[in-house]
Design a protein around this motif. Structure first.
Motif, PDB file in Angstrom:
ATOM      1  N   GLU A 141      18.449  17.509  17.295  1.00  0.00           N
ATOM      2  CA  GLU A 141      17.887  18.646  17.691  1.00  0.00           C
ATOM      3  C   GLU A 141      17.440  19.796  16.678  1.00  0.00           C
ATOM      4  OE1 GLU A 141      20.931  21.982  20.193  1.00  0.00           O
ATOM      5  OE2 GLU A 141      21.413  20.900  18.255  1.00  0.00           O
ATOM      6  N   ALA A 142      18.001  19.374  15.329  1.00  0.00           N
ATOM      7  CA  ALA A 142      17.504  20.133  14.227  1.00  0.00           C
ATOM      8  C   ALA A 142      15.984  19.953  13.998  1.00  0.00           C
ATOM      9  CB  ALA A 142      18.296  19.978  12.789  1.00  0.00           C
ATOM     10  N   GLY A 143      15.507  18.783  14.033  1.00  0.00           N
ATOM     11  CA  GLY A 143      14.000  18.233  14.040  1.00  0.00           C
ATOM     12  C   GLY A 143      13.115  18.838  15.067  1.00  0.00           C
ATOM     13  N   LEU A 144      13.900  19.028  16.142  1.00  0.00           N
ATOM     14  CA  LEU A 144      12.969  19.622  17.450  1.00  0.00           C
ATOM     15  C   LEU A 144      13.168  21.159  17.333  1.00  0.00           C
ATOM     16  CD1 LEU A 144      14.571  17.362  20.245  1.00  0.00           C
ATOM     17  CD2 LEU A 144      12.187  17.290  19.335  1.00  0.00           C
ATOM     18  N   LEU A 145      14.087  21.754  16.845  1.00  0.00           N
ATOM     19  CA  LEU A 145      14.266  23.221  16.659  1.00  0.00           C
ATOM     20  C   LEU A 145      13.291  23.865  15.793  1.00  0.00           C
ATOM     21  CD1 LEU A 145      18.057  23.927  17.000  1.00  0.00           C
ATOM     22  CD2 LEU A 145      16.153  24.682  18.445  1.00  0.00           C
ATOM     23  N   SER A 203       8.859  27.590  15.233  1.00  0.00           N
ATOM     24  CA  SER A 203       7.621  28.039  14.586  1.00  0.00           C
ATOM     25  C   SER A 203       6.578  28.468  15.616  1.00  0.00           C
ATOM     26  CB  SER A 203       6.837  26.857  13.845  1.00  0.00           C
ATOM     27  OG  SER A 203       7.957  26.554  12.652  1.00  0.00           O
ATOM     28  N   GLU A 204       6.643  27.433  16.902  1.00  0.00           N
ATOM     29  CA  GLU A 204       5.508  28.084  17.864  1.00  0.00           C
ATOM     30  C   GLU A 204       6.245  29.167  18.753  1.00  0.00           C
ATOM     31  OE1 GLU A 204       2.708  26.481  18.693  1.00  0.00           O
ATOM     32  OE2 GLU A 204       2.996  25.208  16.808  1.00  0.00           O
ATOM     33  N   VAL A 205       7.263  29.239  19.084  1.00  0.00           N
ATOM     34  CA  VAL A 205       7.729  30.284  20.091  1.00  0.00           C
ATOM     35  C   VAL A 205       8.492  31.511  19.554  1.00  0.00           C
ATOM     36  CG1 VAL A 205       7.570  28.773  22.005  1.00  0.00           C
ATOM     37  CG2 VAL A 205       9.652  29.058  20.881  1.00  0.00           C
ATOM     38  N   VAL A 212      24.747  31.387  16.853  1.00  0.00           N
ATOM     39  CA  VAL A 212      24.438  31.501  15.411  1.00  0.00           C
ATOM     40  C   VAL A 212      24.037  30.202  14.555  1.00  0.00           C
ATOM     41  CG1 VAL A 212      25.656  32.346  13.177  1.00  0.00           C
ATOM     42  CG2 VAL A 212      25.931  33.609  15.412  1.00  0.00           C
ATOM     43  N   TYR A 213      24.789  29.383  14.803  1.00  0.00           N
ATOM     44  CA  TYR A 213      24.486  27.865  14.473  1.00  0.00           C
ATOM     45  C   TYR A 213      23.425  27.465  14.490  1.00  0.00           C
ATOM     46  CZ  TYR A 213      24.809  22.716  14.082  1.00  0.00           C
ATOM     47  OH  TYR A 213      24.370  21.432  13.747  1.00  0.00           O
ATOM     48  N   VAL A 214      22.571  27.554  15.913  1.00  0.00           N
ATOM     49  CA  VAL A 214      21.450  27.121  16.301  1.00  0.00           C
ATOM     50  C   VAL A 214      20.266  27.856  15.568  1.00  0.00           C
ATOM     51  CG1 VAL A 214      19.891  26.820  18.254  1.00  0.00           C
ATOM     52  CG2 VAL A 214      22.006  25.871  18.370  1.00  0.00           C
ATOM     53  N   VAL A 215      20.511  29.290  15.648  1.00  0.00           N
ATOM     54  CA  VAL A 215      19.605  30.002  14.955  1.00  0.00           C
ATOM     55  C   VAL A 215      19.439  29.508  13.434  1.00  0.00           C
ATOM     56  CG1 VAL A 215      19.068  32.366  14.228  1.00  0.00           C
ATOM     57  CG2 VAL A 215      19.539  32.121  16.425  1.00  0.00           C
ATOM     58  N   ILE A 216      20.264  29.392  12.901  1.00  0.00           N
ATOM     59  CA  ILE A 216      20.447  28.835  11.548  1.00  0.00           C
ATOM     60  C   ILE A 216      19.635  27.643  11.325  1.00  0.00           C
ATOM     61  CG2 ILE A 216      21.979  27.903   9.470  1.00  0.00           C
ATOM     62  CD1 ILE A 216      24.105  30.236  10.167  1.00  0.00           C
ATOM     63  N   LEU A 217      19.852  26.625  12.255  1.00  0.00           N
ATOM     64  CA  LEU A 217      19.113  25.324  12.146  1.00  0.00           C
ATOM     65  C   LEU A 217      17.790  25.664  12.382  1.00  0.00           C
ATOM     66  CD1 LEU A 217      21.072  22.941  14.360  1.00  0.00           C
ATOM     67  CD2 LEU A 217      20.796  22.826  12.073  1.00  0.00           C
ATOM     68  N   VAL A 262      15.769  28.280  11.740  1.00  0.00           N
ATOM     69  CA  VAL A 262      15.381  28.998  10.477  1.00  0.00           C
ATOM     70  C   VAL A 262      15.281  28.069   9.364  1.00  0.00           C
ATOM     71  CG1 VAL A 262      15.515  31.012   9.098  1.00  0.00           C
ATOM     72  CG2 VAL A 262      15.884  31.194  11.485  1.00  0.00           C
ATOM     73  N   ALA A 263      16.232  27.552   8.977  1.00  0.00           N
ATOM     74  CA  ALA A 263      16.504  26.659   7.739  1.00  0.00           C
ATOM     75  C   ALA A 263      15.522  25.436   7.809  1.00  0.00           C
ATOM     76  CB  ALA A 263      17.997  26.292   7.542  1.00  0.00           C
ATOM     77  N   VAL A 264      15.585  24.690   8.905  1.00  0.00           N
ATOM     78  CA  VAL A 264      14.877  23.215   8.985  1.00  0.00           C
ATOM     79  C   VAL A 264      13.271  23.485   8.185  1.00  0.00           C
ATOM     80  CG1 VAL A 264      14.007  21.619  10.270  1.00  0.00           C
ATOM     81  CG2 VAL A 264      16.285  22.328  10.501  1.00  0.00           C
ATOM     82  N   PRO A 265      12.683  24.360   8.747  1.00  0.00           N
ATOM     83  CA  PRO A 265      10.988  24.319   8.292  1.00  0.00           C
ATOM     84  C   PRO A 265      11.127  24.259   6.670  1.00  0.00           C
ATOM     85  CG  PRO A 265      11.127  25.403  10.233  1.00  0.00           C
ATOM     86  CD  PRO A 265      12.768  25.101   9.851  1.00  0.00           C
ATOM     87  N   HIS A 266      12.139  25.156   6.180  1.00  0.00           N
ATOM     88  CA  HIS A 266      12.048  25.548   4.616  1.00  0.00           C
ATOM     89  C   HIS A 266      12.718  24.571   3.672  1.00  0.00           C
ATOM     90  CE1 HIS A 266      10.056  29.433   5.652  1.00  0.00           C
ATOM     91  NE2 HIS A 266      11.225  29.306   6.917  1.00  0.00           N
TER      92      HIS A 266
END
Length: 144
Positions: free
Chosen positions: A19-23, A28-30, A78-83, A85-89
């Motif tokens: 899920e994190a990999g998909l998010l 970044s796109e939407v 909140v958890y999903v927003v953190i995922l 935002v954080a994963v690409p960085h």
């Protein structure tokens, strides 16, 4: 039974990494909030369908439950927003190990103080060593 449940939660953890990999790319796109909304929208629709076919018809009313039990509905996004935002960085591994460290730390406190109706499980040396290993993994992945 316990081994089966452990395997089930490990599989669930693997699903969270996917899920994190998909998010990350979706955010970044939407946009991060639209990505979060899409995850919860699809999840809500699926859960609704499962409820229609598998939920007991005589279960207590959702609205009769104490308000504090609905806090998970706030924490989930909140958890999903953190995922998102954080994963690409910082990458999926770093994000998930950081989340795991936070989960284990807070879980030890919840178990020890029997918060939210959890059963008592004392914070002992074995549990603290496990937390130290997770923090060590976080530091090792951060330096990698």
């Amino acid at each position: 039974m316990q081994l089966l449940l452990i395997l089930l939660v490990v599989a669930g953890g693997m699903g969270l990494s996917v899920e994190a990999g998909l998010l990350g790319p979706l955010g970044s796109e939407v946009g991060d909030l639209w990505a979060t909304f899409s995850i919860f929208g699809v999840g809500a629709a699926l859960t609704f369908l499962l409820m229609l076919f598998f939920s007991p018809r005589n279960s207590p009313s959702f609205f009769a439950q104490p308000g504090w039990q609905l806090l998970g509905g706030v924490l989930g996004p909140v958890y999903v927003v953190i995922l998102t935002v954080a994963v690409p960085h910082i990458g999926i591994a770093m994000t998930m190990i950081g989340i795991l460290a936070g989960q284990v730390f807070k879980s030890l406190i919840i178990d020890h103080y029997t918060l939210f109706g959890a059963g008592y499980r004392k914070i002992d040396s074995k549990r603290m060593i496990a937390l130290v290993f997770i923090i060590a993994a976080l530091m090792l992945v951060a330096k990698g």
